[in-house]
Design a protein around this motif. Structure first.
Motif, PDB file in Angstrom:
ATOM      1  N   ASP A 215    -131.786  -2.022 -44.930  1.00  0.00           N
ATOM      2  CA  ASP A 215    -130.436  -2.626 -45.547  1.00  0.00           C
ATOM      3  C   ASP A 215    -130.433  -4.107 -44.768  1.00  0.00           C
ATOM      4  N   ILE A 216    -131.196  -5.396 -45.931  1.00  0.00           N
ATOM      5  CA  ILE A 216    -131.240  -6.680 -45.252  1.00  0.00           C
ATOM      6  C   ILE A 216    -130.177  -7.739 -46.096  1.00  0.00           C
ATOM      7  N   SER A 217    -129.709  -8.603 -45.130  1.00  0.00           N
ATOM      8  CA  SER A 217    -129.135  -9.972 -45.374  1.00  0.00           C
ATOM      9  C   SER A 217    -129.171 -10.606 -44.868  1.00  0.00           C
ATOM     10  N   THR A 218    -128.354 -12.118 -45.091  1.00  0.00           N
ATOM     11  CA  THR A 218    -128.464 -13.217 -44.939  1.00  0.00           C
ATOM     12  C   THR A 218    -126.955 -13.614 -44.342  1.00  0.00           C
ATOM     13  N   ASP A 219    -125.959 -12.986 -44.687  1.00  0.00           N
ATOM     14  CA  ASP A 219    -124.989 -12.470 -44.009  1.00  0.00           C
ATOM     15  C   ASP A 219    -124.594 -11.722 -42.937  1.00  0.00           C
TER      16      ASP A 219
ATOM     17  N   THR B  15    -133.229 -10.184 -37.646  1.00  0.00           N
ATOM     18  CA  THR B  15    -133.800 -12.302 -36.783  1.00  0.00           C
ATOM     19  C   THR B  15    -135.280 -12.344 -36.159  1.00  0.00           C
ATOM     20  N   ASP B  16    -135.546 -11.350 -35.386  1.00  0.00           N
ATOM     21  CA  ASP B  16    -136.983 -11.382 -34.881  1.00  0.00           C
ATOM     22  C   ASP B  16    -137.448 -11.322 -35.649  1.00  0.00           C
ATOM     23  N   SER B  17    -137.634 -10.030 -36.858  1.00  0.00           N
ATOM     24  CA  SER B  17    -139.178 -10.025 -37.405  1.00  0.00           C
ATOM     25  C   SER B  17    -138.972 -10.769 -39.312  1.00  0.00           C
TER      26      SER B  17
ATOM     27  N   VAL C  83    -134.924 -14.440 -43.684  1.00  0.00           N
ATOM     28  CA  VAL C  83    -134.440 -14.486 -44.446  1.00  0.00           C
ATOM     29  C   VAL C  83    -132.827 -14.982 -43.981  1.00  0.00           C
ATOM     30  N   SER C  84    -132.561 -16.366 -44.596  1.00  0.00           N
ATOM     31  CA  SER C  84    -130.941 -17.588 -43.700  1.00  0.00           C
ATOM     32  C   SER C  84    -131.041 -17.850 -45.430  1.00  0.00           C
ATOM     33  N   ALA C  85    -129.443 -17.977 -45.136  1.00  0.00           N
ATOM     34  CA  ALA C  85    -128.912 -18.840 -46.735  1.00  0.00           C
ATOM     35  C   ALA C  85    -129.205 -20.265 -46.888  1.00  0.00           C
ATOM     36  N   ARG C  86    -128.723 -20.607 -47.676  1.00  0.00           N
ATOM     37  CA  ARG C  86    -128.911 -21.730 -48.915  1.00  0.00           C
ATOM     38  C   ARG C  86    -127.334 -22.165 -48.478  1.00  0.00           C
TER      39      ARG C  86
ATOM     40  N   MET D 118    -127.298 -13.929 -50.222  1.00  0.00           N
ATOM     41  CA  MET D 118    -128.299 -12.710 -50.972  1.00  0.00           C
ATOM     42  C   MET D 118    -128.441 -11.157 -49.480  1.00  0.00           C
ATOM     43  N   ARG D 119    -128.413  -9.979 -50.170  1.00  0.00           N
ATOM     44  CA  ARG D 119    -128.172  -9.085 -49.145  1.00  0.00           C
ATOM     45  C   ARG D 119    -129.154  -8.073 -50.838  1.00  0.00           C
ATOM     46  N   SER D 120    -130.531  -7.520 -50.129  1.00  0.00           N
ATOM     47  CA  SER D 120    -130.923  -6.255 -50.595  1.00  0.00           C
ATOM     48  C   SER D 120    -131.205  -4.678 -49.435  1.00  0.00           C
ATOM     49  N   ALA D 121    -130.317  -3.522 -50.477  1.00  0.00           N
ATOM     50  CA  ALA D 121    -130.979  -2.825 -49.735  1.00  0.00           C
ATOM     51  C   ALA D 121    -131.214  -1.825 -50.947  1.00  0.00           C
ATOM     52  N   SER D 122    -131.987  -1.368 -49.938  1.00  0.00           N
ATOM     53  CA  SER D 122    -132.861   0.159 -50.397  1.00  0.00           C
ATOM     54  C   SER D 122    -132.023   1.215 -50.944  1.00  0.00           C
TER      55      SER D 122
END
Length: 261
Positions: A109-113, A144-146, A150-153, A222-226
């Motif tokens: 689950d990856i998100s910019t926020d 953040t390290d990997s 992945v950051s907001a605009r 943006m967020r994307s979750a499997s």
């Protein structure tokens, strides 16, 4: 005069060839069926496990047949060779996935926020899918390290212009919107949700894109979750970075300006 015993044909060699061939046919069939929506993802994952088991059995049959051929001179060298090669071909993608699991962080689950991630559409989620929750501090540091990209605009543009750019980029992608595009009248924040699928095996992921007018700039999160699987093998991060990079180009092409941040 001593008689020369007749060489036997190894049954294990034949079983190796047949089992490996069946596992390959089953893998191709379920893969195509899943890509075209004919096979549900839970069933697809179960069949993948069965395919791996069948391929491993084919290798065991080949190994037993080889020992018989070496020690007793049994026939079946061609069958065991074909069986072993087909089994290795079937198991190759599993090996690649195992390698990816060692180099990509255990995230899904990856998100910019991190504090207030964009809300995903959960209307058609089931109990068999991954549970959605806020990321832990450890997961946040790992992301953040990997995935530093992945950051907001943030754009110094009108709210409607940025939303229209987001919709234009979405229209170019093979994602299924879960709801129609929102009405922008009187709005200062909108969230667009969609269902995306991985490039390789088409595993589904929920996506949310939030556009917010904070008074000074327009922020896109943006967020994307499997939906399935313990790890996403980098799929969600790649989806976000590629989309936002394309959004930067779309905004620059529309107004001749780069993002503010």
């Amino acid at each position: 005069m001593a008689s020369i015993p007749e060489r036997q044909t190894s049954r294990a060699a034949g079983w190796s060839r047949r089992t490996a061939a069946f596992s390959l046919v089953l893998l191709l069939t379920v893969f195509v069926g899943h890509r075209f929506g004919l096979v549900e993802t839970p069933a697809f994952l179960w069949v993948l496990g069965i395919v791996a088991l069948l391929a491993a059995m084919a290798l065991l049959f080949a190994g037993f047949a080889f020992s018989r051929l070496w020690n007793f001179g049994d026939r079946g060298g061609r069958d065991l060779t074909v069986g072993a090669l087909l089994a290795l071909l079937v198991l190759a993608p599993y090996g690649v996935a195992a390698y990816w699991a060692t180099i990509y962080p255990p995230l899904r689950d990856i998100s910019t926020d991190f504090e207030e991630p964009p809300a995903l559409d959960v209307s058609d989620r089931t109990k068999n899918m991954n549970v959605l929750s806020l990321s832990t501090p450890g997961e946040q540091r790992l992301q953040t390290d990997s995935y530093p990209l992945v950051s907001a605009r943030s754009y110094d543009l009108p709210f409607e212009t940025v939303v229209n750019a987001v919709e234009t980029v979405l229209d170019r992608r093979d994602w299924d919107l879960t709801e129609p595009y929102p009405d922008l009248s009187g709005q200062s924040e909108v969230t667009i949700t969609a269902l995306a699928r991985g490039f390789v095996i088409g595993l589904p992921a929920d996506v949310a894109i939030r556009v917010t007018d904070d008074g000074d700039t327009i922020i896109v999160d943006m967020r994307s979750a499997s939906r399935y699987g313990r790890y996403d093998l980098g799929d969600n991060a790649a989806r976000i970075t590629e989309f936002l990079a394309e959004l930067d180009q779309e905004v620059a092409g529309q107004v001749g300006a780069a993002p503010a941040e």
